[in-house]
Design a protein around this motif. Structure first.
Motif, PDB file in Angstrom:
ATOM      1  N   SER A   5      -7.599 -30.538  54.171  1.00 50.17           N
ATOM      2  CA  SER A   5      -6.444 -30.900  54.423  1.00 50.17           C
ATOM      3  C   SER A   5      -5.517 -30.280  53.462  1.00 50.17           C
ATOM      4  CB  SER A   5      -6.595 -32.402  53.509  1.00 50.17           C
ATOM      5  OG  SER A   5      -6.467 -33.399  54.517  1.00 50.17           O
ATOM      6  N   ARG A   6      -6.107 -29.893  52.342  1.00 50.66           N
ATOM      7  CA  ARG A   6      -5.995 -29.560  51.813  1.00 50.66           C
ATOM      8  C   ARG A   6      -5.075 -28.124  52.093  1.00 50.66           C
ATOM      9  NH1 ARG A   6      -2.355 -28.659  47.562  1.00 50.66           N
ATOM     10  NH2 ARG A   6      -2.579 -27.535  45.778  1.00 50.66           N
ATOM     11  N   THR A   7      -6.479 -27.373  52.579  1.00 47.07           N
ATOM     12  CA  THR A   7      -6.298 -26.276  53.394  1.00 47.07           C
ATOM     13  C   THR A   7      -5.053 -26.268  54.514  1.00 47.07           C
ATOM     14  OG1 THR A   7      -8.358 -25.376  53.480  1.00 47.07           O
ATOM     15  CG2 THR A   7      -7.827 -23.991  54.247  1.00 47.07           C
ATOM     16  N   ASN A   8      -5.105 -26.794  55.213  1.00 48.06           N
ATOM     17  CA  ASN A   8      -3.713 -26.710  56.127  1.00 48.06           C
ATOM     18  C   ASN A   8      -2.287 -27.471  55.201  1.00 48.06           C
ATOM     19  OD1 ASN A   8      -5.296 -27.026  57.795  1.00 48.06           O
ATOM     20  ND2 ASN A   8      -5.647 -29.318  57.814  1.00 48.06           N
ATOM     21  N   GLN A   9      -2.507 -28.584  54.084  1.00 53.14           N
ATOM     22  CA  GLN A   9      -0.966 -27.976  53.278  1.00 53.14           C
ATOM     23  C   GLN A   9      -0.499 -26.967  52.330  1.00 53.14           C
ATOM     24  OE1 GLN A   9      -2.049 -30.369  49.658  1.00 53.14           O
ATOM     25  NE2 GLN A   9       0.462 -31.718  49.573  1.00 53.14           N
ATOM     26  N   LEU A  10      -1.737 -26.265  52.014  1.00 51.67           N
ATOM     27  CA  LEU A  10      -1.134 -24.997  51.653  1.00 51.67           C
ATOM     28  C   LEU A  10      -0.867 -24.184  52.195  1.00 51.67           C
ATOM     29  CD1 LEU A  10      -3.905 -24.790  49.232  1.00 51.67           C
ATOM     30  CD2 LEU A  10      -2.067 -25.247  48.508  1.00 51.67           C
ATOM     31  N   LEU A  11      -1.736 -23.503  53.752  1.00 54.74           N
ATOM     32  CA  LEU A  11      -1.349 -22.995  54.291  1.00 54.74           C
ATOM     33  C   LEU A  11       0.245 -23.109  54.895  1.00 54.74           C
ATOM     34  CD1 LEU A  11      -2.016 -20.504  55.782  1.00 54.74           C
ATOM     35  CD2 LEU A  11      -3.447 -21.832  57.428  1.00 54.74           C
ATOM     36  N   TYR A  12       0.141 -24.229  55.378  1.00 57.43           N
ATOM     37  CA  TYR A  12       2.014 -24.766  55.863  1.00 57.43           C
ATOM     38  C   TYR A  12       2.852 -24.461  54.368  1.00 57.43           C
ATOM     39  CZ  TYR A  12       5.762 -28.078  56.828  1.00 57.43           C
ATOM     40  OH  TYR A  12       6.621 -29.186  57.372  1.00 57.43           O
ATOM     41  N   GLN A  13       2.956 -24.876  53.335  1.00 57.86           N
ATOM     42  CA  GLN A  13       3.831 -24.497  52.348  1.00 57.86           C
ATOM     43  C   GLN A  13       3.545 -23.124  52.579  1.00 57.86           C
ATOM     44  OE1 GLN A  13       0.974 -26.326  49.140  1.00 57.86           O
ATOM     45  NE2 GLN A  13       2.602 -28.158  49.061  1.00 57.86           N
ATOM     46  N   ALA A  14       2.796 -22.125  52.517  1.00 58.30           N
ATOM     47  CA  ALA A  14       3.265 -20.949  52.574  1.00 58.30           C
ATOM     48  C   ALA A  14       3.710 -20.421  53.667  1.00 58.30           C
ATOM     49  CB  ALA A  14       1.731 -20.252  51.857  1.00 58.30           C
ATOM     50  N   GLU A  15       4.120 -21.053  54.583  1.00 56.75           N
ATOM     51  CA  GLU A  15       4.738 -20.788  56.187  1.00 56.75           C
ATOM     52  C   GLU A  15       6.325 -21.261  55.478  1.00 56.75           C
ATOM     53  OE1 GLU A  15       2.227 -20.843  59.466  1.00 56.75           O
ATOM     54  OE2 GLU A  15       2.226 -22.695  58.912  1.00 56.75           O
ATOM     55  N   LEU A  16       5.585 -22.699  54.965  1.00 53.22           N
ATOM     56  CA  LEU A  16       7.731 -22.644  54.361  1.00 53.22           C
ATOM     57  C   LEU A  16       8.379 -21.883  53.191  1.00 53.22           C
ATOM     58  CD1 LEU A  16       7.258 -26.644  53.724  1.00 53.22           C
ATOM     59  CD2 LEU A  16       8.244 -25.420  55.642  1.00 53.22           C
ATOM     60  N   LEU A  17       7.683 -21.660  52.212  1.00 55.60           N
ATOM     61  CA  LEU A  17       8.903 -20.832  51.731  1.00 55.60           C
ATOM     62  C   LEU A  17       8.528 -19.074  52.489  1.00 55.60           C
ATOM     63  CD1 LEU A  17       6.493 -20.407  48.196  1.00 55.60           C
ATOM     64  CD2 LEU A  17       8.546 -21.050  49.093  1.00 55.60           C
ATOM     65  N   LEU A  18       7.471 -18.501  53.235  1.00 54.02           N
ATOM     66  CA  LEU A  18       8.123 -17.428  53.884  1.00 54.02           C
ATOM     67  C   LEU A  18       9.303 -17.253  54.889  1.00 54.02           C
ATOM     68  CD1 LEU A  18       4.715 -15.746  54.744  1.00 54.02           C
ATOM     69  CD2 LEU A  18       6.388 -15.333  53.688  1.00 54.02           C
ATOM     70  N   GLY A  19       9.176 -18.775  54.998  1.00 51.72           N
ATOM     71  CA  GLY A  19      10.878 -19.332  56.092  1.00 51.72           C
ATOM     72  C   GLY A  19      11.856 -19.207  55.432  1.00 51.72           C
ATOM     73  N   LEU A  20      12.139 -19.092  53.835  1.00 51.59           N
ATOM     74  CA  LEU A  20      13.125 -19.542  52.830  1.00 51.59           C
ATOM     75  C   LEU A  20      14.563 -18.900  53.732  1.00 51.59           C
ATOM     76  CD1 LEU A  20      11.895 -20.767  49.987  1.00 51.59           C
ATOM     77  CD2 LEU A  20      13.031 -22.655  51.695  1.00 51.59           C
ATOM     78  N   SER A  21      15.531 -18.293  53.624  1.00 52.88           N
ATOM     79  CA  SER A  21      16.216 -18.426  54.486  1.00 52.88           C
ATOM     80  C   SER A  21      16.668 -17.450  52.558  1.00 52.88           C
ATOM     81  CB  SER A  21      17.715 -18.445  54.355  1.00 52.88           C
ATOM     82  OG  SER A  21      18.512 -19.830  54.016  1.00 52.88           O
ATOM     83  N   SER A  22      17.376 -16.125  52.713  1.00 53.50           N
ATOM     84  CA  SER A  22      17.219 -15.961  51.089  1.00 53.50           C
ATOM     85  C   SER A  22      19.174 -15.690  50.536  1.00 53.50           C
ATOM     86  CB  SER A  22      17.391 -14.656  50.672  1.00 53.50           C
ATOM     87  OG  SER A  22      17.415 -13.441  51.943  1.00 53.50           O
ATOM     88  N   GLY A  23      20.151 -16.096  51.496  1.00 58.81           N
ATOM     89  CA  GLY A  23      21.607 -16.156  51.471  1.00 58.81           C
ATOM     90  C   GLY A  23      22.296 -14.732  51.273  1.00 58.81           C
ATOM     91  N   ASP A  24      23.997 -14.833  50.596  1.00 60.61           N
ATOM     92  CA  ASP A  24      23.886 -13.421  50.429  1.00 60.61           C
ATOM     93  C   ASP A  24      24.682 -13.714  49.587  1.00 60.61           C
ATOM     94  OD1 ASP A  24      26.126 -15.335  51.184  1.00 60.61           O
ATOM     95  OD2 ASP A  24      27.181 -14.032  52.806  1.00 60.61           O
TER      96      ASP A  24
END
Length: 153
Positions: A5-24
């Motif tokens: 579960s921890r492995t899955n959670q960390l992988l998911y959180q990493a994906e979430l960070l990669l998907g953040l929009s940077s704005g302008d």
């Protein structure tokens, strides 16, 4: 929480960070760089969690990825498989390790994009976020396979 579960959670959180929009706004570049390096740091935690998960049956005391994937690491089949993967320069794990080494260096790994309109961009160069996203996709496939062999124990 189980190691899986921890492995899955960390992988998911990493994906979430990669998907953040940077704005302008004026902080967009720094926010993008922070998201990339933050995601990479989470992927390092994910790697250690994965190693803990697939070696759970061996009751190892330490789970430092450098030790476990190094030549002196335990002789466990899953670790051997990951060592071989890390030795292949084109593999996701080899790329991840190179990025992790850079992350721990004094220069970091995230880079500013060229804001100079007079410069010609070199085509085909993937952003760090794109490289990490590819790494996550390939890691998910490998994790599923490692879990299968680990569960056999």
């Amino acid at each position: 929480m189980t190691p899986r579960s921890r492995t899955n959670q960390l992988l998911y959180q990493a994906e979430l960070l990669l998907g953040l929009s940077s704005g302008d706004d004026e902080h967009a570049e720094a926010r993008r760089m922070a998201a990339e390096e933050g995601s990479l740091a989470l992927l390092e935690l994910t790697l250690e969690s994965l190693l803990r998960e697939v070696t759970e049956h061996a009751h190892l005391e330490r789970h430092d990825w450098r030790e476990m994937l190094g030549p002196q690491g335990a002789g466990i089949a899953e670790l051997h498989r990951l060592r071989e993967l890390a030795a292949r320069p084109e593999s996701w794990l080899s790329g991840l390790i190179a990025r992790l080494d850079a992350l721990h260096g004094s220069d970091g790994v995230a880079r500013r994009r060229s804001g100079n309109p007079g410069l010609i961009a070199v085509g085909g160069a993937a952003s760090l976020a794109d490289e990490l996203s590819d790494c996550v996709r390939e890691a998910k496939r490998e994790i599923a396979s490692l879990r299968e062999t680990s569960e056999e124990w």
